[in-house]
Motif scaffolding. Sequence first.
Motif, PDB file in Angstrom:
ATOM      1  N   THR A 244      49.191  51.437  21.672  1.00 28.72           N
ATOM      2  CA  THR A 244      49.535  50.102  22.161  1.00 28.72           C
ATOM      3  C   THR A 244      50.049  50.150  23.581  1.00 28.72           C
ATOM      4  O   THR A 244      49.663  49.343  24.441  1.00 28.72           O
ATOM      5  N   GLY A 245      50.944  51.095  23.867  1.00 31.14           N
ATOM      6  CA  GLY A 245      51.470  51.221  25.230  1.00 31.14           C
ATOM      7  C   GLY A 245      50.393  51.577  26.226  1.00 31.14           C
ATOM      8  O   GLY A 245      50.344  51.026  27.335  1.00 31.14           O
ATOM      9  N   VAL A 246      49.506  52.508  25.850  1.00 22.87           N
ATOM     10  CA  VAL A 246      48.400  52.882  26.741  1.00 22.87           C
ATOM     11  C   VAL A 246      47.489  51.685  26.978  1.00 22.87           C
ATOM     12  O   VAL A 246      47.031  51.448  28.113  1.00 22.87           O
ATOM     13  N   LEU A 247      47.232  50.917  25.933  1.00 21.08           N
ATOM     14  CA  LEU A 247      46.352  49.752  26.066  1.00 21.08           C
ATOM     15  C   LEU A 247      46.962  48.702  26.990  1.00 21.08           C
ATOM     16  O   LEU A 247      46.261  48.134  27.844  1.00 21.08           O
ATOM     17  N   ILE A 248      48.264  48.462  26.863  1.00 20.06           N
ATOM     18  CA  ILE A 248      48.927  47.485  27.732  1.00 20.06           C
ATOM     19  C   ILE A 248      48.834  47.911  29.189  1.00 20.06           C
ATOM     20  O   ILE A 248      48.475  47.125  30.071  1.00 20.06           O
ATOM     21  N   GLY A 249      49.142  49.168  29.459  1.00 20.89           N
ATOM     22  CA  GLY A 249      49.071  49.651  30.841  1.00 20.89           C
ATOM     23  C   GLY A 249      47.661  49.666  31.385  1.00 20.89           C
ATOM     24  O   GLY A 249      47.427  49.335  32.554  1.00 20.89           O
ATOM     25  N   THR A 250      46.696  50.021  30.555  1.00 12.84           N
ATOM     26  CA  THR A 250      45.302  50.069  31.007  1.00 12.84           C
ATOM     27  C   THR A 250      44.774  48.679  31.327  1.00 12.84           C
ATOM     28  O   THR A 250      44.078  48.493  32.333  1.00 12.84           O
ATOM     29  N   VAL A 251      45.109  47.706  30.491  1.00 14.54           N
ATOM     30  CA  VAL A 251      44.683  46.329  30.772  1.00 14.54           C
ATOM     31  C   VAL A 251      45.319  45.837  32.066  1.00 14.54           C
ATOM     32  O   VAL A 251      44.664  45.180  32.891  1.00 14.54           O
ATOM     33  N   ASN A 252      46.587  46.157  32.275  1.00 16.51           N
ATOM     34  CA  ASN A 252      47.259  45.740  33.506  1.00 16.51           C
ATOM     35  C   ASN A 252      46.582  46.310  34.746  1.00 16.51           C
ATOM     36  O   ASN A 252      46.457  45.626  35.771  1.00 16.51           O
ATOM     37  N   ILE A 253      46.122  47.546  34.664  1.00 15.51           N
ATOM     38  CA  ILE A 253      45.511  48.192  35.827  1.00 15.51           C
ATOM     39  C   ILE A 253      44.073  47.726  36.041  1.00 15.51           C
ATOM     40  O   ILE A 253      43.634  47.511  37.184  1.00 15.51           O
ATOM     41  N   LEU A 254      43.319  47.552  34.958  1.00 14.96           N
ATOM     42  CA  LEU A 254      41.875  47.322  35.076  1.00 14.96           C
ATOM     43  C   LEU A 254      41.456  45.861  35.001  1.00 14.96           C
ATOM     44  O   LEU A 254      40.332  45.531  35.386  1.00 14.96           O
ATOM     45  N   ALA A 255      42.316  44.977  34.512  1.00 15.35           N
ATOM     46  CA  ALA A 255      41.935  43.567  34.393  1.00 15.35           C
ATOM     47  C   ALA A 255      41.508  42.940  35.719  1.00 15.35           C
ATOM     48  O   ALA A 255      40.587  42.106  35.732  1.00 15.35           O
ATOM     49  N   PRO A 256      42.124  43.281  36.866  1.00 17.04           N
ATOM     50  CA  PRO A 256      41.651  42.690  38.134  1.00 17.04           C
ATOM     51  C   PRO A 256      40.190  42.965  38.437  1.00 17.04           C
ATOM     52  O   PRO A 256      39.543  42.162  39.121  1.00 17.04           O
ATOM     53  N   PHE A 257      39.648  44.063  37.925  1.00 21.07           N
ATOM     54  CA  PHE A 257      38.230  44.358  38.153  1.00 21.07           C
ATOM     55  C   PHE A 257      37.332  43.383  37.402  1.00 21.07           C
ATOM     56  O   PHE A 257      36.136  43.285  37.699  1.00 21.07           O
ATOM     57  N   PHE A 258      37.870  42.695  36.425  1.00 21.72           N
ATOM     58  CA  PHE A 258      37.146  41.620  35.755  1.00 21.72           C
ATOM     59  C   PHE A 258      37.451  40.272  36.391  1.00 21.72           C
ATOM     60  O   PHE A 258      36.551  39.437  36.570  1.00 21.72           O
ATOM     61  N   ILE A 259      38.702  40.044  36.747  1.00 19.70           N
ATOM     62  CA  ILE A 259      39.124  38.719  37.218  1.00 19.70           C
ATOM     63  C   ILE A 259      38.495  38.373  38.563  1.00 19.70           C
ATOM     64  O   ILE A 259      37.984  37.252  38.748  1.00 19.70           O
ATOM     65  N   LEU A 260      38.513  39.292  39.496  1.00 14.52           N
ATOM     66  CA  LEU A 260      38.035  38.978  40.851  1.00 14.52           C
ATOM     67  C   LEU A 260      36.551  38.614  40.884  1.00 14.52           C
ATOM     68  O   LEU A 260      36.173  37.615  41.522  1.00 14.52           O
ATOM     69  N   PRO A 261      35.642  39.356  40.221  1.00 11.98           N
ATOM     70  CA  PRO A 261      34.241  38.902  40.193  1.00 11.98           C
ATOM     71  C   PRO A 261      34.066  37.553  39.510  1.00 11.98           C
ATOM     72  O   PRO A 261      33.221  36.747  39.930  1.00 11.98           O
ATOM     73  N   MET A 262      34.859  37.280  38.472  1.00 10.51           N
ATOM     74  CA  MET A 262      34.740  35.997  37.787  1.00 10.51           C
ATOM     75  C   MET A 262      35.168  34.854  38.699  1.00 10.51           C
ATOM     76  O   MET A 262      34.539  33.781  38.716  1.00 10.51           O
ATOM     77  N   ILE A 263      36.220  35.057  39.476  1.00  5.41           N
ATOM     78  CA  ILE A 263      36.657  34.009  40.412  1.00  5.41           C
ATOM     79  C   ILE A 263      35.561  33.734  41.429  1.00  5.41           C
ATOM     80  O   ILE A 263      35.255  32.569  41.732  1.00  5.41           O
ATOM     81  N   ALA A 264      34.960  34.798  41.968  1.00  6.81           N
ATOM     82  CA  ALA A 264      33.889  34.615  42.956  1.00  6.81           C
ATOM     83  C   ALA A 264      32.696  33.884  42.348  1.00  6.81           C
ATOM     84  O   ALA A 264      32.095  32.997  42.991  1.00  6.81           O
ATOM     85  N   THR A 265      32.326  34.217  41.119  1.00  8.10           N
ATOM     86  CA  THR A 265      31.191  33.559  40.459  1.00  8.10           C
ATOM     87  C   THR A 265      31.491  32.088  40.199  1.00  8.10           C
ATOM     88  O   THR A 265      30.644  31.210  40.440  1.00  8.10           O
ATOM     89  N   MET A 266      32.672  31.800  39.706  1.00 10.68           N
ATOM     90  CA  MET A 266      33.024  30.413  39.400  1.00 10.68           C
ATOM     91  C   MET A 266      33.115  29.564  40.660  1.00 10.68           C
ATOM     92  O   MET A 266      32.799  28.363  40.626  1.00 10.68           O
ATOM     93  N   ARG A 267      33.518  30.165  41.757  1.00 11.52           N
ATOM     94  CA  ARG A 267      33.573  29.410  43.015  1.00 11.52           C
ATOM     95  C   ARG A 267      32.181  29.034  43.499  1.00 11.52           C
ATOM     96  O   ARG A 267      32.007  28.037  44.197  1.00 11.52           O
TER      97      ARG A 267
END
Length: 296
Positions: free
Chosen positions: A169-192
């Motif tokens: 659980t701890g590893v998953l929380i930290g990994t999502v925190n580090i890697l989620a921006p790699f999903f969010i930024l392309p999605m923002i660009a696509t939606m724009r």
Amino acid sequence: MNDVLTSSPPAAGPGWTARARRTRPAARDWQRIALVAAALIVLFMGFVLPLALLAPQSLNDGDGFSPAAYAKFFTHHLYLDIIVSTAKIAGWTAVLSVLVGYPYALWVNRLGPRMRVIAVIAVVLPFWVSILVRTYSWTIVLGKQGLVNEALAKIGLIDQPLELLYTDTGVLIGTVNILAPFFILPMIATMRAIDNRLVLAARSLGATPFQAFWRVYFPMTVPTLVSSAFLVFVLGFGFYVTPAILGGGRVQMLATLLAYLVNTSPDWALAAAISVLLLATTALVGIVSKLVRKDS
């Protein structure tokens, strides 16, 4: 004689101009070719060649050519458990990044210009901080005396501290925190880039807000959603720093296993075999992502 000295040089004729025009582009083309060739040489020496040497190394067990390292990796239950653990954490990282990142990107797209800039900076700003610092900060948050356990204890939800650190659980929380921006930024660009008038047109034709989103807006974001989720999965599959720190040696993943094989128990053939398999998995996931995106 004076006429010869004072006369201006003859103007260049059309033939000279044509030759100059042909010469200049040719010189520029050679400069481009030289720059590209230099970049390819650096890429080959620094990336392709080391990867190409992994394959022979993985088939050399010290006594000659042998696929024993691959057989050991796929038959030993310990390594199979590590594969399953790595795939599980990487898969959940991709899923949680989608569940958290897609609504966030959708919310950012609906903000005004100033607030949108602030929201994007909030995603980009962590990249300016070392990944080690960001990971170690989670040890303070997730520890037994950390912020999460203290907050839950104060509101009466727990009597004993939760085991969050050095767990999946701890590893998953930290990994999502580090890697989620790699999903969010392309999605923002696509939606724009999506024309919101298409949604308004669907609404004007009688569609409900949910129908307009689900049938018009969402399908246009699916290709980026799939490719970005695959990207997060691949990054999570080979992630090392966060699992090594937040896992504390108790959560084994392929990257931490590689570090052990190289530094502590030097088994170069097995380490090379795992590296080849990780590379093949990355290539396979990339191909599948491309095919899915093309079909979408």
